[in-house]
Write a protein that holds these residues in place. Sequence first.
Motif, PDB file in Angstrom:
ATOM      1  N   GLY A  59       9.798   0.028  -9.722  1.00 21.26           N
ATOM      2  CA  GLY A  59      10.757   0.733 -10.568  1.00 21.26           C
ATOM      3  C   GLY A  59      12.140   0.642  -9.947  1.00 21.26           C
ATOM      4  O   GLY A  59      12.280   0.288  -8.769  1.00 21.26           O
ATOM      5  N   ASP A  60      13.111   0.957 -10.772  1.00 24.68           N
ATOM      6  CA  ASP A  60      14.504   0.892 -10.327  1.00 24.68           C
ATOM      7  C   ASP A  60      14.842  -0.492  -9.763  1.00 24.68           C
ATOM      8  O   ASP A  60      15.663  -0.622  -8.831  1.00 24.68           O
ATOM      9  N   GLY A  61      14.182  -1.559 -10.262  1.00 23.30           N
ATOM     10  CA  GLY A  61      14.483  -2.935  -9.856  1.00 23.30           C
ATOM     11  C   GLY A  61      13.983  -3.296  -8.464  1.00 23.30           C
ATOM     12  O   GLY A  61      14.281  -4.361  -7.949  1.00 23.30           O
ATOM     13  N   LEU A  62      13.185  -2.328  -7.876  1.00 20.08           N
ATOM     14  CA  LEU A  62      12.702  -2.613  -6.525  1.00 20.08           C
ATOM     15  C   LEU A  62      11.310  -3.188  -6.582  1.00 20.08           C
ATOM     16  O   LEU A  62      10.550  -2.931  -7.508  1.00 20.08           O
ATOM     17  N   SER A  63      10.945  -3.986  -5.602  1.00 20.45           N
ATOM     18  CA  SER A  63       9.608  -4.546  -5.490  1.00 20.45           C
ATOM     19  C   SER A  63       8.957  -4.044  -4.215  1.00 20.45           C
ATOM     20  O   SER A  63       9.637  -3.828  -3.200  1.00 20.45           O
ATOM     21  N   GLY A  64       7.632  -3.901  -4.327  1.00 23.52           N
ATOM     22  CA  GLY A  64       6.863  -3.549  -3.138  1.00 23.52           C
ATOM     23  C   GLY A  64       5.985  -4.735  -2.786  1.00 23.52           C
ATOM     24  O   GLY A  64       5.435  -5.392  -3.669  1.00 23.52           O
ATOM     25  N   HIS A  65       5.886  -5.108  -1.502  1.00 19.73           N
ATOM     26  CA  HIS A  65       5.094  -6.253  -1.104  1.00 19.73           C
ATOM     27  C   HIS A  65       3.689  -5.838  -0.773  1.00 19.73           C
ATOM     28  O   HIS A  65       3.481  -4.793  -0.176  1.00 19.73           O
ATOM     29  N   LEU A  66       2.751  -6.690  -1.184  1.00 20.39           N
ATOM     30  CA  LEU A  66       1.349  -6.349  -0.983  1.00 20.39           C
ATOM     31  C   LEU A  66       0.690  -7.293   0.021  1.00 20.39           C
ATOM     32  O   LEU A  66       0.143  -6.845   1.015  1.00 20.39           O
ATOM     33  N   LEU A  67       0.727  -8.582  -0.262  1.00 23.42           N
ATOM     34  CA  LEU A  67       0.099  -9.528   0.669  1.00 23.42           C
ATOM     35  C   LEU A  67       0.651 -10.937   0.449  1.00 23.42           C
ATOM     36  O   LEU A  67       1.206 -11.229  -0.605  1.00 23.42           O
ATOM     37  N   ILE A  77      -1.678  -8.921   4.962  1.00 23.28           N
ATOM     38  CA  ILE A  77      -1.484  -7.766   4.064  1.00 23.28           C
ATOM     39  C   ILE A  77      -0.351  -6.909   4.598  1.00 23.28           C
ATOM     40  O   ILE A  77      -0.346  -6.507   5.773  1.00 23.28           O
ATOM     41  N   SER A  78       0.560  -6.654   3.674  1.00 22.57           N
ATOM     42  CA  SER A  78       1.720  -5.869   4.093  1.00 22.57           C
ATOM     43  C   SER A  78       1.864  -4.597   3.268  1.00 22.57           C
ATOM     44  O   SER A  78       2.901  -3.952   3.279  1.00 22.57           O
ATOM     45  N   ALA A  79       0.803  -4.248   2.511  1.00 18.15           N
ATOM     46  CA  ALA A  79       0.869  -3.089   1.605  1.00 18.15           C
ATOM     47  C   ALA A  79       1.030  -1.796   2.386  1.00 18.15           C
ATOM     48  O   ALA A  79       0.438  -1.619   3.442  1.00 18.15           O
ATOM     49  N   THR A  80       1.829  -0.916   1.792  1.00 14.09           N
ATOM     50  CA  THR A  80       2.037   0.391   2.402  1.00 14.09           C
ATOM     51  C   THR A  80       1.782   1.451   1.340  1.00 14.09           C
ATOM     52  O   THR A  80       1.418   1.145   0.191  1.00 14.09           O
ATOM     53  N   LYS A  84      -2.020   0.917   0.575  1.00 10.99           N
ATOM     54  CA  LYS A  84      -2.532   0.619   1.913  1.00 10.99           C
ATOM     55  C   LYS A  84      -4.053   0.712   1.880  1.00 10.99           C
ATOM     56  O   LYS A  84      -4.616   1.703   1.397  1.00 10.99           O
ATOM     57  N   GLY A  85      -4.722  -0.364   2.288  1.00 13.75           N
ATOM     58  CA  GLY A  85      -6.192  -0.359   2.323  1.00 13.75           C
ATOM     59  C   GLY A  85      -6.858  -0.564   0.979  1.00 13.75           C
ATOM     60  O   GLY A  85      -8.084  -0.489   0.858  1.00 13.75           O
ATOM     61  N   ARG A  86      -6.084  -0.819  -0.052  1.00 13.61           N
ATOM     62  CA  ARG A  86      -6.692  -0.933  -1.376  1.00 13.61           C
ATOM     63  C   ARG A  86      -6.607  -2.350  -1.919  1.00 13.61           C
ATOM     64  O   ARG A  86      -7.187  -2.628  -2.985  1.00 13.61           O
ATOM     65  N   VAL A  87      -5.867  -3.223  -1.283  1.00  9.62           N
ATOM     66  CA  VAL A  87      -5.683  -4.562  -1.851  1.00  9.62           C
ATOM     67  C   VAL A  87      -6.320  -5.645  -0.984  1.00  9.62           C
ATOM     68  O   VAL A  87      -6.465  -5.496   0.233  1.00  9.62           O
ATOM     69  N   SER A  88      -6.746  -6.710  -1.673  1.00  5.76           N
ATOM     70  CA  SER A  88      -7.267  -7.886  -0.993  1.00  5.76           C
ATOM     71  C   SER A  88      -7.099  -9.063  -1.937  1.00  5.76           C
ATOM     72  O   SER A  88      -6.805  -8.864  -3.122  1.00  5.76           O
ATOM     73  N   LEU A  95      -5.522 -10.760  -7.350  1.00  5.02           N
ATOM     74  CA  LEU A  95      -5.393  -9.596  -6.476  1.00  5.02           C
ATOM     75  C   LEU A  95      -6.504  -8.625  -6.801  1.00  5.02           C
ATOM     76  O   LEU A  95      -6.706  -8.237  -7.954  1.00  5.02           O
ATOM     77  N   LEU A  96      -7.237  -8.202  -5.787  1.00  5.11           N
ATOM     78  CA  LEU A  96      -8.278  -7.193  -5.985  1.00  5.11           C
ATOM     79  C   LEU A  96      -7.699  -5.857  -5.585  1.00  5.11           C
ATOM     80  O   LEU A  96      -7.255  -5.674  -4.451  1.00  5.11           O
ATOM     81  N   LEU A  97      -7.751  -4.903  -6.551  1.00  2.38           N
ATOM     82  CA  LEU A  97      -7.195  -3.572  -6.305  1.00  2.38           C
ATOM     83  C   LEU A  97      -8.318  -2.562  -6.506  1.00  2.38           C
ATOM     84  O   LEU A  97      -8.895  -2.459  -7.586  1.00  2.38           O
ATOM     85  N   SER A  98      -8.661  -1.850  -5.437  1.00  2.00           N
ATOM     86  CA  SER A  98      -9.788  -0.921  -5.547  1.00  2.00           C
ATOM     87  C   SER A  98      -9.318   0.444  -5.994  1.00  2.00           C
ATOM     88  O   SER A  98      -8.142   0.786  -5.879  1.00  2.00           O
ATOM     89  N   ALA A  99     -10.310   1.212  -6.495  1.00  2.00           N
ATOM     90  CA  ALA A  99     -10.090   2.604  -6.923  1.00  2.00           C
ATOM     91  C   ALA A  99      -8.857   2.737  -7.803  1.00  2.00           C
ATOM     92  O   ALA A  99      -7.889   3.416  -7.469  1.00  2.00           O
ATOM     93  N   ALA A 100      -8.928   2.070  -8.934  1.00  2.00           N
ATOM     94  CA  ALA A 100      -7.780   2.066  -9.840  1.00  2.00           C
ATOM     95  C   ALA A 100      -7.403   3.479 -10.271  1.00  2.00           C
ATOM     96  O   ALA A 100      -8.256   4.324 -10.504  1.00  2.00           O
ATOM     97  N   LYS A 101      -6.102   3.732 -10.350  1.00  2.00           N
ATOM     98  CA  LYS A 101      -5.578   5.042 -10.736  1.00  2.00           C
ATOM     99  C   LYS A 101      -4.581   4.836 -11.861  1.00  2.00           C
ATOM    100  O   LYS A 101      -4.132   3.720 -12.102  1.00  2.00           O
ATOM    101  N   LEU A 102      -4.230   5.921 -12.503  1.00  2.00           N
ATOM    102  CA  LEU A 102      -3.269   5.804 -13.604  1.00  2.00           C
ATOM    103  C   LEU A 102      -1.906   5.360 -13.093  1.00  2.00           C
ATOM    104  O   LEU A 102      -1.161   4.687 -13.799  1.00  2.00           O
ATOM    105  N   THR A 103      -1.612   5.708 -11.842  1.00  2.00           N
ATOM    106  CA  THR A 103      -0.311   5.306 -11.293  1.00  2.00           C
ATOM    107  C   THR A 103      -0.258   3.804 -11.047  1.00  2.00           C
ATOM    108  O   THR A 103       0.807   3.250 -10.779  1.00  2.00           O
TER     109      THR A 103
END
Length: 579
Positions: A59-67, A77-80, A84-88, A95-103
Amino acid sequence: MHLLFASCACALLITALLRQVSGLETVIGLYGETLEIPCNKGAVKAEDVVMTKWKYDKGDGLSGHLLVKQKNQNVSISATDEYKGRVSLAANSGLLLSAAKLTDQRTFTCMVVASADITEYPVTVVVYKTPAGLEISDKAEELEIGKLTKLGTCVAQDANPAANITWLKNNKPLVADGKGISIQASVLVDPVTGLSTTSSILEYSAEKEDTDAQFTCSTQHTVGAEQVSSPVTFTITYSTENIVLQVIAQDPLVEGDNVTLKCVADGNPAPTSFNFHLKGELVKVEDADTHTITNVSRDTTGEYKCSLIDNPTMEASKDITVNYLDINLSPSGNIIKNAGEALDVTLQIDASGESKVSWTKDNVKLDKEPKFTKVTYSDSGLYECEVTMGLLSRKAAFDLVVEDVSEELRAVAGAPVIRQLSKQRGEDGQHKVLICEAEGSPKPAVSWSINGTSLDESPFVNGKITHKITVVPTANLTVSCTVSNEFGVDTRAINVSSLFEEVRMDKQDQSDDSDQTKLVVGVVVGLLVATVVIGLAYLVYMKKSKQGSWKTGEKENGSSEEEKKLEEKVEENSQKAEV
Ligand SMILES: *[C@@H]1O[C@H](CO)[C@@H](O)[C@H](O)[C@H]1NC(C)=O
Ligand SMILES: *[C@@H]1O[C@H](CO)[C@@H](O)[C@H](O)[C@H]1NC(C)=O
Ligand SMILES: *[C@@H]1O[C@H](CO)[C@@H](O)[C@H](O)[C@H]1NC(C)=O
Ligand SMILES: *[C@@H]1O[C@H](CO)[C@@H](O)[C@H](O)[C@H]1NC(C)=O
């Protein structure tokens, strides 16, 4: 609760690609499951890939790095924060994302470096959740017919997007109609999980046939199968609409019988206590619906009612009629009357309805009630009357014996005697009437030795009977009349001459007879006149000659002698005339 996924364990595999929006792929993940977000889908050959990198839109034009994965190197893996601990990284660069949430519902981008090209593949993630379960709560205890009542609340817990709840009755959807069906739904979003809980309240106006109806609620989620709640049923209550008073009694109901009144009322629950109104008397009956009146009498006849104790306006009534039929016949028993006396017959009927009377005499039906102004022998007999009213009937009887008042007849009562057997010429001269008169008691039977036309038989009065027949004799006959009863027999005969000869001869006889009679009378009268004249002349002559010649003493004797002779002569003459 009905579960919706063919296989939960393999949720990863069923992640589906639905569409592309503005060039973006959209991938749907299931809440709490591992989500695979595909990368380039084979657009770039795996051996050409130098580097694959996953990032997400913060959001706000920003990106978050995952891996990041560089060729021939391990994944870095650089996820924070929340990742953190949810991506592979999957073998195909997804991209595998565990325990999917609405967010997690945001855009993830796969950046692929191949040779000199750098390509980005953005993918939008949507996370769905079917409701945790469907349950009907706040269930109504009972439904009253015609009254809009809150039947229950159906809750679809923690869903995304919010569940749409449908109410069903016997598996058929209920649609709000503003009258008998009202449905109000509300959605509550959990501030932590973002999941929506939908509540739907059904207000329902029950009908009689809703007894045993099954009410359910269901949702059809965007993904997965339909979810249906456990069914609920309700006791349908209604107040009494119909009340009937039944009269249980024999038909016809007569005095001495018992009558049971039964009050039958509908409603759910049905009423259990009643008031019986017994012609002014009120009887309250609890936990029962009957009241019995024993040994009814004609006074029991009247209107009876029953009503509900808690709602006296619900009332039913019925008329009870106790039938009765009393008769009084006068006279009754054995009645002995003298012939010619009057006998008053009265039949009194006291009945609850219209009755019919029939009479018999010696078991033969009579047209009407017997009336005797003067009883005769033929009135003797057993008189029975039967009075009927519906199924009720009463009988009474008297046995009438008519006796003769005359001592003479009483003496001859017994064997019959023929008093007279006579014949008459018919008025037209073509037939003869034979008349047989007899006396006797009981009434004798009359028979003739020839066949004739029976004219009539007189009533049997004072022990006398007259029987007439007409005959047309073609030859001289001797006809006999025979009378008989249990005491004896009497027979007499009469000579009947041939009609044709006799007609002629009788006429002759008759004219002869009368002429002869006239003749005889004429002779007698003539002789009498002559004798008187001669006698007078003789007397005058004798007087004169006596005065002249005869003496006093002789005169008397002589004259008496002569008178004697004269008388003898007159006598002689009259005798001759009579002969
Ligand atoms: C029935 O009632 C009548 C009077 O109505 C009475 O004479 C009779 O004894 C009663 N019978 C019984 C069995 O109670
Ligand atoms: C009277 O008539 C019947 C038949 O009608 C006959 O058999 C019978 O012999 C007759 N009796 C006399 C006395 O003529
Ligand atoms: C019948 O009787 C009369 C006398 O009464 C007699 O003159 C006549 O000849 C008789 N007829 C026959 C057919 O016997
Ligand atoms: C009938 O006539 C016969 C002779 O033909 C006679 O002997 C008999 O006495 C008569 N009977 C009567 C009842 O007159």
